[in-house]
Enzyme design. Sequence first.
Site: not given
Length: 149
Positions: A108, A120
């Site tokens: 998250e 990411y």
Amino acid sequence: MVDAYVYRYMRDEDIDQVLEVEHASFSTPWSREAFYNEIHKNKFAVYIVLEEDNKIIGYCGNWVVIDEAHVTNVAILPGYRGKKLGEALMNKLMSVSREMGARTMTLEVRVTNHVAQSLYRKLGFQNGGIRKNYYSDNQEDALIMWVNL
């Protein structure tokens, strides 16, 4: 140069320095007890520190449960950011997770943390959904991201 750094598993004696990184990085930092419990009581937890000259400048961790890795923390001291160390640390965590049998990894990230989201995505993560009001400090939503390892 990223190769000049040392990556290793977190130990008890690292907690003080890890807490320095934690407090410099997060508005709701984890406690000493939380890290101790992760190292000693959570059989799923894996934590890696990044050192330069015997000083911890970053760390990351996750839980590997069966074939899924769930990233709990990734942090680099502010003075060391922008040097691709977060990317190197995540690559190391992904490699260790694969070795432990993980086939996917999830995390998250704050919906407003575009720098982390960009990293990411560079590592192959894709959007998987939103966790509403996930962060306790300001009820900000979290973007759930996934990658196949």
